[in-house]
Design a protein around this motif. Structure first.
Motif, PDB file in Angstrom:
ATOM      1  N   SER A 198       4.250  -0.658  -4.838  1.00 28.11           N
ATOM      2  CA  SER A 198       3.983  -0.689  -3.420  1.00 28.11           C
ATOM      3  C   SER A 198       2.483  -0.841  -3.039  1.00 28.11           C
ATOM      4  N   GLY A 199       1.638  -0.926  -3.949  1.00 25.24           N
ATOM      5  CA  GLY A 199       0.275  -0.948  -3.910  1.00 25.24           C
ATOM      6  C   GLY A 199      -0.608  -0.163  -4.553  1.00 25.24           C
ATOM      7  N   GLN A 200      -1.778  -0.169  -4.493  1.00 24.70           N
ATOM      8  CA  GLN A 200      -2.812   0.772  -4.980  1.00 24.70           C
ATOM      9  C   GLN A 200      -2.797   2.141  -4.422  1.00 24.70           C
ATOM     10  N   ILE A 201      -2.980   3.032  -5.140  1.00 23.21           N
ATOM     11  CA  ILE A 201      -3.191   4.456  -4.689  1.00 23.21           C
ATOM     12  C   ILE A 201      -4.084   5.233  -5.457  1.00 23.21           C
ATOM     13  N   ILE A 202      -4.844   5.977  -4.601  1.00 21.41           N
ATOM     14  CA  ILE A 202      -5.994   6.677  -5.153  1.00 21.41           C
ATOM     15  C   ILE A 202      -5.631   8.290  -4.727  1.00 21.41           C
TER      16      ILE A 202
ATOM     17  N   GLN B 280      -3.146   5.143   0.411  1.00 23.61           N
ATOM     18  CA  GLN B 280      -2.317   4.207  -0.129  1.00 23.61           C
ATOM     19  C   GLN B 280      -2.704   2.913   0.356  1.00 23.61           C
ATOM     20  N   ILE B 281      -3.006   1.978  -0.500  1.00 22.66           N
ATOM     21  CA  ILE B 281      -3.421   0.619   0.004  1.00 22.66           C
ATOM     22  C   ILE B 281      -2.286  -0.303  -0.064  1.00 22.66           C
ATOM     23  N   SER B 282      -1.738  -0.928   0.908  1.00 20.27           N
ATOM     24  CA  SER B 282      -0.820  -1.638   1.046  1.00 20.27           C
ATOM     25  C   SER B 282      -1.004  -2.914   1.773  1.00 20.27           C
ATOM     26  N   PRO B 283      -1.608  -3.847   1.461  1.00 15.32           N
ATOM     27  CA  PRO B 283      -2.360  -4.745   2.070  1.00 15.32           C
ATOM     28  C   PRO B 283      -1.171  -5.802   2.960  1.00 15.32           C
ATOM     29  N   PRO B 284      -1.329  -6.453   3.889  1.00 15.17           N
ATOM     30  CA  PRO B 284      -0.655  -7.093   4.754  1.00 15.17           C
ATOM     31  C   PRO B 284      -0.485  -8.309   3.883  1.00 15.17           C
ATOM     32  N   SER B 285       0.596  -9.158   3.978  1.00 10.39           N
ATOM     33  CA  SER B 285       0.953 -10.338   3.156  1.00 10.39           C
ATOM     34  C   SER B 285      -0.107 -11.424   3.521  1.00 10.39           C
ATOM     35  N   SER B 286      -0.274 -12.349   2.611  1.00  9.87           N
ATOM     36  CA  SER B 286      -1.154 -13.305   2.906  1.00  9.87           C
ATOM     37  C   SER B 286      -0.926 -14.228   4.205  1.00  9.87           C
TER      38      SER B 286
ATOM     39  N   LYS C 118     -13.675  14.591  -5.844  1.00 10.25           N
ATOM     40  CA  LYS C 118     -13.426  14.440  -6.807  1.00 10.25           C
ATOM     41  C   LYS C 118     -11.940  13.757  -6.933  1.00 10.25           C
ATOM     42  N   CYS C 119     -11.974  12.506  -7.863  1.00  9.09           N
ATOM     43  CA  CYS C 119     -10.759  11.751  -8.041  1.00  9.09           C
ATOM     44  C   CYS C 119      -9.656  12.345  -8.934  1.00  9.09           C
ATOM     45  N   LEU C 120      -8.512  12.712  -8.579  1.00  9.76           N
ATOM     46  CA  LEU C 120      -7.803  13.301  -9.522  1.00  9.76           C
ATOM     47  C   LEU C 120      -6.726  12.347 -10.234  1.00  9.76           C
ATOM     48  N   ALA C 121      -6.632  11.117  -9.704  1.00  8.48           N
ATOM     49  CA  ALA C 121      -5.601  10.088 -10.444  1.00  8.48           C
ATOM     50  C   ALA C 121      -5.595   8.870  -9.314  1.00  8.48           C
ATOM     51  N   GLN C 122      -5.614   7.705  -9.748  1.00  7.34           N
ATOM     52  CA  GLN C 122      -5.206   6.357  -9.412  1.00  7.34           C
ATOM     53  C   GLN C 122      -4.400   5.640 -10.330  1.00  7.34           C
ATOM     54  N   ALA C 123      -3.652   4.490  -9.455  1.00 12.15           N
ATOM     55  CA  ALA C 123      -2.618   3.628 -10.025  1.00 12.15           C
ATOM     56  C   ALA C 123      -2.622   2.385  -9.227  1.00 12.15           C
ATOM     57  N   GLU C 124      -2.124   1.470  -9.963  1.00 12.91           N
ATOM     58  CA  GLU C 124      -1.472   0.338  -9.317  1.00 12.91           C
ATOM     59  C   GLU C 124      -0.078   0.239  -9.293  1.00 12.91           C
ATOM     60  N   LEU C 125       0.715   0.348  -8.183  1.00 13.70           N
ATOM     61  CA  LEU C 125       2.074   0.639  -8.085  1.00 13.70           C
ATOM     62  C   LEU C 125       2.679  -0.738  -7.384  1.00 13.70           C
TER      63      LEU C 125
END
Length: 358
Positions: free
Chosen positions: A126-130, A65-71, A117-124
């Motif tokens: 709340s952030g990118q999810i792999i 779960q990629i949830s970067p800090p704010s700029s 193996k990558c089962l799924a990924q998306a941009e949500l």
């Protein structure tokens, strides 16, 4: 830490699971850019996955779960203080690259250079999810902080097979435009701040020439870019090849960059001194076998070996250049790494070349 509600709902829907039974925190991403969780799913079906990736065994998955800090936070709580806008942009790009690798290129890896193996990924929101296969469950539960000779050889063979899968002449690059144009997290073009803080001297003067030697070598491949022992997952079956994770810095480059960096991560200075020739022999023997297996004609193994062997000390010097700016006094700045740097300086002549900011 737990999955954000929207991520949990998406994961349950995409996997067809009747419930998410538990979520175990594995680690926080570098500089606080998110988290990795091991999630247990109840009765998943993976209805929309490809047959090659969906599996009835994927009841436990790894969720990145990629949830970067704010700029305004300029890149998070970096442990060494490199909280700059440039480092923030580099990290954001690194996760885009990892996503692209799993989506388009990981399919070319086989059992000799195993990846999850990558089962799924998306941009949500709340952030990118792999969502990745849990390599522990797949039979790769062993992690090491250092390696004996057998472990080093296994890692070198993984690299050789990975490099053979993507080996190409220098002028054939278009098929990897979604990855880093130059692989590794320390290459010169993305590290001007660290370059500026380097002590003045022959290595700083030769940095651009060293970088060019690696970037312009006749044969290129995809390099992992962070091929350290911590990213290797060893199999429960003793002789089975390991798997590798963390493809944020995969991109084009000379295979020696991965080899030098890998050795720096898992063996001592004295071990490098004693066994350098043996480790390089293991790598190149494995590369030759992998090129035969994967049919890399018309590229000749002898030409690749001749080109890359000369670049082994160059690759070391390139990494030393980064360390001298990023963390002076780092434990990897050893007598051996200095000897490699001296060989590299002899190779390029040590003449002054323009800095990245000239």
């Amino acid at each position: 830490m737990t999955l954000p509600p929207e991520s949990a709902a998406w994961l349950q829907a995409i996997s067809g699971a009747s419930a998410i039974e538990e979520a175990e925190h594995v680690q926080t991403l570098w500089s606080g850019y998110g988290q990795i969780l091991r999630v247990k799913l109840k009765q998943p079906t993976w209805p929309d996955s490809e047959p090659s990736t969906s599996t009835s065994l994927a009841t436990r998955v790894i969720v990145k779960q990629i949830s970067p800090p704010s700029s305004t936070e300029q890149g998070g709580a970096h442990p060494r203080g490199w909280n700059t806008s440039q480092s923030h942009r580099r990290k954001l790009r690194s996760y885009e690259v990892e996503s692209a690798f799993y989506a388009h290129h990981a399919i070319h890896c086989d059992a000799f250079c195993r990846v999850a193996k990558c089962l799924a990924q998306a941009e949500l929101p709340s952030g990118q999810i792999i969502v990745l296969e849990d390599l522990d469950q797949a039979g790769y539960p062993i992690r090491h902080r250092s390696l004996n000779a057998a472990g080093v050889n296994q890692g070198l063979r993984w690299l050789a097979h990975f490099h053979a899968r993507f080996l190409h002449p220098q002028d054939q690059a278009a098929q990897w435009n979604d990855l880093w144009p130059i692989g590794t997290y320390w290459h010169l073009a993305t590290r001007p701040d660290e370059f500026e803080t380097m002590p003045e001297g022959a290595l700083k003067q030769a940095a651009t020439a060293i970088d060019a030697c690696l970037n312009e070598c006749q044969f290129q491949t995809l390099v992992h870019g962070d091929a350290k022992v911590a990213n290797l997952c060893f199999a429960a079956r003793h002789h089975q090849p390991p798997a590798m994770v963390d493809f944020q810095y995969v991109g084009r480059g000379c295979g020696m960059k991965d080899v030098a960096y890998f050795l720096s991560s898992c063996v001592s200075e004295s071990d490098c001194e004693r066994n350098e020739s043996r480790y390089l022999a293991t790598y190149f023997e494995s590369l030759r076998d992998a090129m035969l297996t994967h049919g890399t004609e018309p590229i000749e193994f002898a030409a690749v070996e001749n080109s890359w062997r000369k670049l082994y000390p160059i690759a070391w010097a390139d990494f030393v250049r980064f360390l001298e700016g990023w963390c002076p006094g780092h434990a990897k700045l050893t007598g051996y790494s200095q000897r490699m740097t001296n060989l590299a300086l002899e190779h390029v002549g040590g003449e002054h070349t323009p800095s990245p900011n000239d």
